[in-house]
Enzyme design. Structure first.
Site, PDB file in Angstrom:
ATOM      1  N   ASP A  46      -0.551  -0.139   9.314  1.00  0.00           N
ATOM      2  CA  ASP A  46       0.240   0.540   8.277  1.00  0.00           C
ATOM      3  C   ASP A  46      -0.434   1.835   7.840  1.00  0.00           C
ATOM      4  O   ASP A  46      -1.661   1.963   7.901  1.00  0.00           O
ATOM      5  CB  ASP A  46       0.402  -0.407   7.074  1.00  0.00           C
ATOM      6  CG  ASP A  46       1.546   0.034   6.169  1.00  0.00           C
ATOM      7  OD1 ASP A  46       2.318   0.944   6.561  1.00  0.00           O
ATOM      8  OD2 ASP A  46       1.662  -0.526   5.054  1.00  0.00           O
ATOM      9  N   ASN A  90      12.225  -2.612   9.115  1.00  0.00           N
ATOM     10  CA  ASN A  90      12.046  -1.187   9.425  1.00  0.00           C
ATOM     11  C   ASN A  90      13.322  -0.516   9.945  1.00  0.00           C
ATOM     12  O   ASN A  90      13.407   0.716   9.981  1.00  0.00           O
ATOM     13  CB  ASN A  90      10.903  -0.979  10.433  1.00  0.00           C
ATOM     14  CG  ASN A  90       9.527  -1.200   9.839  1.00  0.00           C
ATOM     15  OD1 ASN A  90       8.607  -1.658  10.502  1.00  0.00           O
ATOM     16  ND2 ASN A  90       9.356  -0.869   8.564  1.00  0.00           N
TER      17      ASN A  90
HETATM   18  C1  IPE Z   1       4.737  -3.364   7.888  1.00  0.00           C
HETATM   19  O1  IPE Z   1       4.568  -2.117   7.396  1.00  0.00           O
HETATM   20  C2  IPE Z   1       5.389  -3.284   9.202  1.00  0.00           C
HETATM   21  C3  IPE Z   1       4.595  -2.650  10.225  1.00  0.00           C
HETATM   22  C4  IPE Z   1       3.384  -2.231  10.110  1.00  0.00           C
HETATM   23  C5  IPE Z   1       5.269  -2.502  11.465  1.00  0.00           C
HETATM   24  P1  IPE Z   1       5.635  -1.475   6.426  1.00  0.00           P
HETATM   25  O2  IPE Z   1       5.040  -0.224   5.970  1.00  0.00           O
HETATM   26  O3  IPE Z   1       6.961  -1.423   7.050  1.00  0.00           O
HETATM   27  O4  IPE Z   1       5.678  -2.594   5.288  1.00  0.00           O
HETATM   28  P2  IPE Z   1       6.034  -2.419   3.748  1.00  0.00           P
HETATM   29  O5  IPE Z   1       7.381  -1.820   3.679  1.00  0.00           O
HETATM   30  O6  IPE Z   1       4.995  -1.526   3.183  1.00  0.00           O
HETATM   31  O7  IPE Z   1       5.914  -3.798   3.200  1.00  0.00           O
HETATM   32  C1  IPE Z   2       3.311   1.792   9.763  1.00  0.00           C
HETATM   33  O1  IPE Z   2       3.183   2.993   9.128  1.00  0.00           O
HETATM   34  C2  IPE Z   2       3.984   1.948  11.077  1.00  0.00           C
HETATM   35  C3  IPE Z   2       5.327   1.410  11.137  1.00  0.00           C
HETATM   36  C4  IPE Z   2       5.992   0.783  10.204  1.00  0.00           C
HETATM   37  C5  IPE Z   2       5.975   1.625  12.405  1.00  0.00           C
HETATM   38  P1  IPE Z   2       4.238   3.409   8.054  1.00  0.00           P
HETATM   39  O2  IPE Z   2       5.290   4.224   8.733  1.00  0.00           O
HETATM   40  O3  IPE Z   2       4.737   2.224   7.329  1.00  0.00           O
HETATM   41  O4  IPE Z   2       3.358   4.329   7.117  1.00  0.00           O
HETATM   42  P2  IPE Z   2       3.449   4.440   5.545  1.00  0.00           P
HETATM   43  O5  IPE Z   2       3.311   3.061   4.996  1.00  0.00           O
HETATM   44  O6  IPE Z   2       4.756   5.042   5.231  1.00  0.00           O
HETATM   45  O7  IPE Z   2       2.294   5.303   5.192  1.00  0.00           O
HETATM   46 MG    MG Z   3       4.119   1.312   5.545  1.00  0.00          MG
END
Ligand code: IPE
Ligand code: IPE
Ligand code: MG
Length: 488
Positions: free
Chosen positions: A279, A327
């Site tokens: 993340d 997502n």
């Molecule tokens: C969790 O990260 C999913 C992945 C890393 C693929 P997100 O960034 O989507 O999760 P939330 O929304 O912060 O819980």
């Molecule tokens: C995690 O990084 C990767 C995926 C969910 C694919 P994020 O895209 O959630 O990054 P933040 O949380 O917005 O920084």
């Molecule tokens: Mg995230």
């Protein structure tokens, strides 16, 4: 099980310098194995070394490497005749034995070698003398003999044989095993004589074909202590140490220290399965005034590195959370970018699963994926299905979705064990350690069933900045925890 590192162990100075010399070279010929260790030989083969059993196999004018075990004067001469460029890695101590053998022979004495018939070092030494015998073969009728020994013998055995010979012959000798060999044997003997001898075992790291490795095993056996020997991580994984309370760890004079470290961390509670919630890509990009997609590209680079670091640490299973069922709510541009990036990564050479011998698997709702991504996934899964180490990527994955999908396939009553069979990857053991980056302290619907007893490590680092040192902090944090699993 308590692990005791036996000191000294491992690489001796002679082997160390032989390997260092060899690593400077590429695409050369090496007469016999440089040292008797499969890891070293594999590494040299990767550098284009061709191993030959005779200098005749080396094309005229090419470079030939003489192994640490030394060569006979005849072979040296033959190599010169063929105008080969010689890189000699003969151990200085072996060389000293050669010179002693030649000297005794020049004095007209038959030479008796205390060593193993057929060993390459013994053959080289024997060729220095006009008349040579490998004990127990002895010259008949001679009064005075020269005696030398193979450098990696058991030092007590050599002493005993010399004593015996002294009863029947007048002898001049240079019969001593090399100091490094003797010190390693003495250390094993000392460990074996520890207080709780019956619950002790020794694990010798090194290849089966190595003489000094065999002698280390023999020393422990003589002391009545159980011995294990492993030449590779795969062999180590296959061992059952359940009856051992204290395991002494040593390694042969040709065993690389990095294999020793690897074995040590496996034995000392290293996680077998790490799962990562990657993340923070978006925030990483935003902080640099870039588009979120750029963060995902950087994140993908981090993932390639993490795969390698996990390989270096012998982590058998790595599961990463790449895209959740939630997502899909993100803007279409970001989602399309991610799907495209997944295809690109799977097709690229950076994650070379075939070369790295890694089994690729995907968990998640396959029906949600674009067709080109799904076909790339199934192609890779099929191609890599026989490899042991596994890389599992969660795409369109949700822990609740996985449980619902399982429930909808279940027939009749189930137990916790049989329910597992309906999950996406039932044969993969539960993660030992779950790492989440970016400072968020939640699981976001990741592996809900499988993480019931996993240990969690939350890191403030954003995924594109995740480093090898941070991985090691997570692993050490895990290794120091007491996993009671409901017990006391
Ligand atoms: C969790 O990260 C999913 C992945 C890393 C693929 P997100 O960034 O989507 O999760 P939330 O929304 O912060 O819980
Ligand atoms: C995690 O990084 C990767 C995926 C969910 C694919 P994020 O895209 O959630 O990054 P933040 O949380 O917005 O920084
Ligand atoms: Mg995230």
């Amino acid at each position: 099980m308590k692990i005791e590192v036996i000191e000294p162990h491992g690489l001796c100075a002679g082997v160390n310098s032989a390997i260092a010399k060899a690593l400077q070279l590429k695409n050369v010929y090496c007469l016999h194995e440089l040292v008797h260790n499969e890891i070293v030989v594999r590494e040299l083969k990767d550098l284009g070394f061709k191993f030959v059993e005779s200098v005749n196999e080396v094309p005229v004018g090419e470079t030939v490497v003489f192994s640490a075990h030394g060569v006979s004067p005849a072979i040296r001469k033959k190599a010169e005749e063929r105008k080969l460029k010689i890189v000699d890695t003969t151990c200085p101590f072996v060389d000293k034995v050669h010179r002693a053998a030649a000297k005794f022979s020049a004095q007209g004495l038959p030479l008796v070698i205390i060593g193993h018939k057929g060993h390459i070092e013994v053959e080289g030494i024997a060729a220095e003398a006009k008349e040579a015998y490998v004990y127990p073969d002895l010259p008949i009728g001679a009064k005075k003999i020269g005696v030398v020994s193979q450098t990696t013998m058991n030092s007590d055995e050599v002493k005993a044989i010399v004593k015996k010979l002294e009863r029947n012959y007048q002898i001049v000798k240079m019969a001593e095993v090399c100091k490094a060999t003797k010190l390693r044997q003495d250390a094993v003997r000392k460990f074996c004589r520890g207080a709780d001898r019956n619950s002790r075992a020794v694990l010798v790291l090194g290849s089966e074909g190595s003489s000094n490795v065999k002698r280390l095993c023999e020393v422990a056996e003589e002391e009545g202590v159980k011995v294990f020997r492993a030449g590779s991580v795969a062999e180590l994984y296959a061992m059952d140490f359940s009856s051992v309370e204290t395991l002494g760890l040593t390694s042969g004079a040709s065993t690389p220290e990095r294999f020793f470290d690897e074995a040590l961390s496996i034995l000392r509670n290293c996680p077998r399965h790490i799962a990562i919630i990657m993340d923070g890509n978006g925030r990483w990009a935003l902080a640099r005034g870039k588009k979120r997609g750029q963060g995902h590209i950087e994140g993908a680079k981090t993932l390639s590195k993490v795969l390698k670091w996990c390989k270096d640490r012998s982590i058998k299973y790595l599961t990463v959370y790449a895209f959740s069922t939630e997502n899909w709510k993100r803007p279409k541009e970001e989602v399309d970018g991610l799907m495209g990036l997944f295809v690109k990564m799977l097709k690229s050479k950076t994650l070379d699963f075939m070369k790295n011998k890694v089994r690729f698997r995907m968990i998640g709702r396959r029906g949600d994926l674009p067709r080109n991504l799904l076909s790339e996934i199934t192609r890779l899964e099929e191609k890599t299905k026989d490899f042991d180490r596994e890389f599992i990527v969660a795409i369109s994955y949700g822990g609740r979705a996985e449980i619902i999908d399982a429930v909808n396939r279940v027939k009749g009553p189930v137990t916790e064990e049989t329910f597992r069979n309906y999950l996406y990857a039932p044969d993969v053991p539960d993660p030992d350690l779950v790492i989440r980056t970016s400072g968020e302290v939640r699981t976001s619907n990741f592996l809900l069933w499988q993480t019931a007893y996993s240990e969690f490590y939350f890191s403030d680092v954003l995924w594109p900045d995740f480093s090898e040192a941070e991985l090691d902090r997570a692993i050490s944090s895990y290794a120091m925890r007491n996993r009671r699993k409901g017990g006391v």
